[in-house]
Design a protein around this motif. Structure first.
Motif, PDB file in Angstrom:
ATOM      1  N   CYS A   1       0.400  -4.779   7.823  1.00 53.74           N
ATOM      2  CA  CYS A   1       1.201  -4.321   6.691  1.00 53.74           C
ATOM      3  C   CYS A   1       2.512  -5.093   6.576  1.00 53.74           C
ATOM      4  O   CYS A   1       3.024  -5.291   5.475  1.00 53.74           O
ATOM      5  N   ALA A   2       3.037  -5.520   7.725  1.00 56.23           N
ATOM      6  CA  ALA A   2       4.310  -6.247   7.744  1.00 56.23           C
ATOM      7  C   ALA A   2       4.134  -7.740   7.484  1.00 56.23           C
ATOM      8  O   ALA A   2       5.113  -8.476   7.419  1.00 56.23           O
ATOM      9  N   GLY A   3       2.882  -8.182   7.348  1.00 53.86           N
ATOM     10  CA  GLY A   3       2.650  -9.570   6.982  1.00 53.86           C
ATOM     11  C   GLY A   3       2.136 -10.487   8.064  1.00 53.86           C
ATOM     12  O   GLY A   3       2.022 -11.689   7.861  1.00 53.86           O
ATOM     13  N   SER A   4       1.821  -9.956   9.236  1.00 48.02           N
ATOM     14  CA  SER A   4       1.305 -10.779  10.329  1.00 48.02           C
ATOM     15  C   SER A   4       0.166 -10.042  11.033  1.00 48.02           C
ATOM     16  O   SER A   4       0.384  -9.352  12.031  1.00 48.02           O
ATOM     17  N   PRO A   5      -1.061 -10.174  10.521  1.00 45.17           N
ATOM     18  CA  PRO A   5      -2.190  -9.417  11.078  1.00 45.17           C
ATOM     19  C   PRO A   5      -2.407  -9.586  12.578  1.00 45.17           C
ATOM     20  O   PRO A   5      -2.987  -8.719  13.214  1.00 45.17           O
ATOM     21  N   ARG A   6      -1.912 -10.675  13.138  1.00 44.49           N
ATOM     22  CA  ARG A   6      -2.079 -10.908  14.570  1.00 44.49           C
ATOM     23  C   ARG A   6      -0.799 -10.619  15.353  1.00 44.49           C
ATOM     24  O   ARG A   6      -0.646 -11.038  16.491  1.00 44.49           O
ATOM     25  N   GLY A   7       0.107  -9.865  14.757  1.00 39.66           N
ATOM     26  CA  GLY A   7       1.409  -9.627  15.370  1.00 39.66           C
ATOM     27  C   GLY A   7       1.583  -8.295  16.064  1.00 39.66           C
ATOM     28  O   GLY A   7       2.707  -7.802  16.186  1.00 39.66           O
ATOM     29  N   ALA A   8       0.500  -7.709  16.557  1.00 35.25           N
ATOM     30  CA  ALA A   8       0.603  -6.388  17.205  1.00 35.25           C
ATOM     31  C   ALA A   8       1.560  -6.404  18.395  1.00 35.25           C
ATOM     32  O   ALA A   8       2.315  -5.446  18.599  1.00 35.25           O
ATOM     33  N   ARG A   9       1.541  -7.467  19.173  1.00 32.14           N
ATOM     34  CA  ARG A   9       2.452  -7.532  20.332  1.00 32.14           C
ATOM     35  C   ARG A   9       3.907  -7.591  19.899  1.00 32.14           C
ATOM     36  O   ARG A   9       4.791  -7.071  20.576  1.00 32.14           O
ATOM     37  N   GLN A  10       4.155  -8.216  18.765  1.00 29.61           N
ATOM     38  CA  GLN A  10       5.520  -8.242  18.248  1.00 29.61           C
ATOM     39  C   GLN A  10       5.957  -6.835  17.819  1.00 29.61           C
ATOM     40  O   GLN A  10       7.118  -6.482  17.964  1.00 29.61           O
TER      41      GLN A  10
END
Length: 105
Positions: free
Chosen positions: A29-38
């Motif tokens: 939703c925040a624009g980075s589908p692979r950014g779960a760790r962030q």
């Protein structure tokens, strides 16, 4: 502050009481589908400063994953979310159904 960080904060602040999102869902939703760790990093470093509803974030299996599981469980239960003895909730019942296209950053 980086745009992704601002977007994550906005997504988190929009999760209504009684609903949860997954780390990966917030990232997408925040624009980075692979950014779960962030998302994890942002929750750990900015929850208090920005009064984020950190307790409304669970993993993709619906499991509570924070170190202070008892506090997270209590907060979720106070919002009428049922948590099992294995610290899991039913995502079908409680997941906030919103996607990346629903936010206008």
């Amino acid at each position: 502050m980086q745009p992704f960080t601002k977007n994550v904060i906005a997504v988190l602040k929009n999760i209504p009481s009684g609903k949860v999102m997954t780390y990966s869902q917030v990232a997408a939703c925040a624009g980075s589908p692979r950014g779960a760790r962030q998302v994890v990093r942002i929750l750990h470093t900015m929850s208090e400063k920005y009064n984020l509803p950190w307790h409304r974030i669970v993993n993709v299996k619906g499991e509570i994953t924070f170190k202070n599981a008892a506090q997270q469980k209590a907060l979720l239960e106070s919002e009428e979310i049922i948590i099992s003895d294995s610290l899991t909730l039913n995502l079908e019942d409680y997941q906030y159904k919103i996607g990346p296209m629903d936010f206008d950053f």
